[in-house]
Scaffold this active site. Sequence first.
Site, mmCIF file in Angstrom:
data_model
loop_
_atom_site.group_PDB
_atom_site.id
_atom_site.type_symbol
_atom_site.label_atom_id
_atom_site.label_comp_id
_atom_site.label_asym_id
_atom_site.label_seq_id
_atom_site.Cartn_x
_atom_site.Cartn_y
_atom_site.Cartn_z
ATOM 1 C CB ALA A 45 -0.929 0.005 1.210
ATOM 2 C CD GLU B 54 13.344 -1.977 0.220
ATOM 3 O OE1 GLU B 54 13.205 -2.013 1.457
ATOM 4 O OE2 GLU B 54 12.404 -1.821 -0.559
ATOM 5 C CG ASP C 86 10.510 4.205 2.224
ATOM 6 O OD1 ASP C 86 10.097 5.385 2.239
ATOM 7 O OD2 ASP C 86 10.384 3.452 1.252
ATOM 8 C CE1 TYR D 238 11.191 5.316 -5.719
ATOM 9 C CE2 TYR D 238 13.225 4.330 -6.524
ATOM 10 C CZ TYR D 238 12.547 5.077 -5.587
ATOM 11 O OH TYR D 238 13.223 5.610 -4.513
HETATM 12 C C1 GLA Z 1 9.619 4.891 -2.216
HETATM 13 C C2 GLA Z 1 11.108 4.724 -1.902
HETATM 14 C C3 GLA Z 1 11.670 5.950 -1.170
HETATM 15 C C4 GLA Z 1 11.303 7.237 -1.881
HETATM 16 C C5 GLA Z 1 9.815 7.264 -2.221
HETATM 17 C C6 GLA Z 1 9.432 8.449 -3.057
HETATM 18 O O1 GLA Z 1 8.892 4.902 -1.017
HETATM 19 O O2 GLA Z 1 11.319 3.578 -1.114
HETATM 20 O O3 GLA Z 1 13.066 5.811 -1.030
HETATM 21 O O4 GLA Z 1 12.089 7.417 -3.021
HETATM 22 O O5 GLA Z 1 9.404 6.092 -2.914
HETATM 23 O O6 GLA Z 1 9.561 9.616 -2.331
#
Ligand code: GLA
Length: 395
Positions: free
Chosen positions: A135, A172, A184, A236
């Site tokens: 999510a 990760e 994160d 991404y």
């Molecule tokens: C994901 C990635 C983060 C960041 C966000 C966008 O959550 O894990 O490192 O780049 O996207 O802000």
Amino acid sequence: MSGPEAARRPTADVADRAATGFTEAYGEPPVGRWAAPGRANLIGEHTDYNDGFVLPFALPLRTVVAAAPHPDGTWRVCSELSGETIGFGADEVAEPGRVTDWGAYVAGVVWALREAGHAVPGARLAIASDVPLGAGLSSSAALEAAVLTALVDLGGLDLPAERQPRLAQRAENGYVGAPTGIMDQSAVIRCRAGHALFLDCRDESIEHVPFDLDAAGLAVLVVDSRAPHRHADGEYAARRGSCERAAGLLGVAALRDVPAQGLDDALARLDEEETRRRVRHVVTENQRVLDTVALLRAGRVREIGPLLTASHASMRDDFEITVPEVDTAVEAALAAGALGARMTGGGFGGCVLALVDAERADAVAAAVTAAYAERGFPAPGHVTVLPGPGATRLD
Ligand code: GLA
């Protein structure tokens, strides 16, 4: 989170479920439990890998790991999420790729710790979680952080909290194989209750900025868009690639080095419209983070709404990472009186957050649900939150 997923989730407290899961799997109680939250990013999207600024806060939804040492030096992990127990030893964590699926987040932490020279203790682990998967609320970082803090404590490893986010990110990036930034893992490890985490992703300096919604009579409504993640991983990586190429063309180490007042000059030096849009998002988004932090420091939390909404427009029009479901949720929340609303996280689905007067939260959620029904989208999930604590040992 309300909705069909929540209905399926067990009702017992997540920490109790982790302990029970441990005892059922291994026939004795754990020696301790460690919790790490999911996160929402208040503002500052796709700025972390551009060495920029982010402002996440921890959610009250948590992943809990119950753990005990494993004398034979290997690792066993059971999870309520899949119902399986997996095991791996030193061979499987010698190099990435041997442990896959959800186990990769656990094995990745062991791998990254060993790569960094730590003597990682063998352990038995049981995982329970309230953080919805997929999510965009960093269920993976929550799992990494809960496992990491458990192993650090069990092994008495010398890894202070400020160095833990990089290590979890390495798990990760290097083991799981997702090219994410540092936001994160920083958020889930370093956030504090009642605060947002202002993080400078270049030098990793932090400031705990007061984000006391309760005192202001406000709350954040988190809406799970339930949009299928369409090509999220590839998109991404593509955004990250565009930003790195643009920085190269502009002769800077990272887009962080383009200040808001230098934006027009920078755009004039780029000849591709799409690249110009990507750069404009990152540069203006960094400035919006700084403006939001300034308002929060001054105790003017109600006034951040327009910055959140402007961030959403920038993600929609310039960075092009929103989808119709999240745009619908943002529009409906604003029409129902939210002070500001935006998608949070990497994009192409995931969650929307709306800053709302606490007593309006249910009405705003109902308005979003109604807008979804009108557009024929499957019903969204939602939960009203206040900023919670980061990763911690529970007992
Ligand atoms: C994901 C990635 C983060 C960041 C966000 C966008 O959550 O894990 O490192 O780049 O996207 O802000």
